[in-house]
Motif scaffolding. Structure first.
Motif, PDB file in Angstrom:
ATOM      1  N   GLU A  13       1.054  -0.990   0.050  1.00  0.00           N
ATOM      2  CA  GLU A  13      -0.127  -0.107  -0.063  1.00  0.00           C
ATOM      3  C   GLU A  13       0.896   1.256   0.101  1.00  0.00           C
ATOM      4  OE1 GLU A  13      -3.561   2.064   2.667  1.00  0.00           O
ATOM      5  OE2 GLU A  13      -2.540   0.355   3.655  1.00  0.00           O
ATOM      6  N   VAL A  15       2.230   4.762   0.813  1.00  0.00           N
ATOM      7  CA  VAL A  15       2.132   5.873   1.837  1.00  0.00           C
ATOM      8  C   VAL A  15       3.066   7.123   1.429  1.00  0.00           C
ATOM      9  CG1 VAL A  15       2.143   4.207   3.672  1.00  0.00           C
ATOM     10  CG2 VAL A  15       4.410   4.771   2.965  1.00  0.00           C
ATOM     11  N   ARG A 193       4.171  -1.814   2.848  1.00  0.00           N
ATOM     12  CA  ARG A 193       4.241  -0.402   2.446  1.00  0.00           C
ATOM     13  C   ARG A 193       5.198  -0.033   1.347  1.00  0.00           C
ATOM     14  NH1 ARG A 193       3.646   1.805   8.566  1.00  0.00           N
ATOM     15  NH2 ARG A 193       4.723  -0.132   8.771  1.00  0.00           N
TER      16      ARG A 193
END
Length: 311
Positions: A13, A15, A193
């Motif tokens: 994901e 960031v 991340r």
């Protein structure tokens, strides 16, 4: 062996700032194609992120992977280095090569494999094992082999990670991947991340929708993936530029995901044109084409995406 293709890969994901804290590991994020390598007692199988088998496109990596112990499964990124930088256009040309061209390209544009995880060893599924242990075993398995199969660098020092983040873009590294040391390998889940320098990325143009003279949108392959996606509608000036720059279409059509529309059909073209795109945080978010440019110089004749690349 316990793992056989296809396997779902772990995802990351996006960031906006460098995560810090105890128990974190940092790795450079290379600009290439995601690949899982399976080495069993018989031979080697290469799988793309989508699950498509791409063994024939990378005979040099197949030859190198035959040195791995039987029962080994690696996850990583395949890259091609040109001029001291990773070259996404070159690796996309390799991935799209026909089997006949693959051996020639393996000599001219040799691939490297940046392994960042060990999914199986001696036939044992290591995905439930914490990352810290998987990393130890990854280094042990690859340490005796050397290039073109090698583990990505890793640090638990956020200060060193910050230095990597600032300095490695000059060799084509687009950012960092951050993992927890105690984390199992979560297939199909955005448990990792990633921190990228910019929301813009280079993508390979593999097709178009609408008229070739003024295409409505472009079919694109993004780094770290092999499944085409369709851009948002092109701005009017870009439609004319794309019409002038697109190579002649090749026989056949493909289908790709267009945000908000679902699967749409597109005309296929050889991978000779790059697009700088702005992309949201998920794979199926809007992808906006900002500008077009030629792919890296080279003899790309005959590099036509195979039908399996249509997703």
């Amino acid at each position: 062996m316990s793992l056989r293709p296809p396997v779902r890969v772990a995802l990351a994901e996006s960031v906006g700032a460098l995560p810090r804290g105890a128990g974190l590991a940092y790795e450079p994020k290379f600009d290439g194609h995601r690949m899982v390598i399976f080495r069993d007692a018989g031979d080697v199988v290469l799988q793309a992120r989508s699950g498509r088998i791409i063994t024939a496109a990378f005979p040099d990596l197949v030859d190198a992977a035959r040195q791995l112990p039987a029962g080994t499964v690696l996850d990583g990124e395949v890259v091609v280095w040109t001029g001291g930088r990773t070259d996404f256009a070159a690796v996309q040309g390799r991935a799209a090569a026909t089997p006949v061209r693959a051996r020639t390209l393996a000599v001219r544009l040799p691939a490297s494999y940046a392994a960042f995880d060990l999914l199986a060893e001696d036939g044992r599924d290591l995905r439930p094992v914490r990352y810290e242990r998987r990393r130890e075993r990854l280094v042990a398995v690859l340490g005796a082999l050397g290039p073109p199969l090698q583990p990505v660098p890793m640090t638990t020092d956020p200060q060193l990670a910050a230095v990597w983040y600032e300095t490695l873009p000059e060799i084509g590294v687009e950012g960092l991947v951050i993992k927890r040391l105690d984390q199992p390998y979560k297939a199909g889940t955005r448990a990792w991340r990633k921190l990228r320098h910019t929301d813009t990325r280079d993508a390979m143009v593999v097709g178009f929708t609408g008229a070739r003279s003024r295409p409505a949108a472009l079919a694109l392959v993004l780094p770290d993936d092999d499944t085409p996606v369709v851009s948002s509608p092109l701005a009017p000036p870009l439609r004319g530029q794309a019409g002038a720059a697109l190579p002649e279409p090749v026989p056949g059509t493909g289908t790709a995901m267009a945000p908000g529309l679902g699967e749409v059909e597109y005309r296929r073209v050889p991978p000779r044109l790059m697009a700088e795109v702005a992309q949201g945080t998920t794979r199926h978010s809007l992808i906006t084409v900002l500008r077009l440019r030629d792919a890296a110089e080279g003899d790309e004749e005959g590099l036509v995406p195979d039908k399996g690349a249509d997703g």
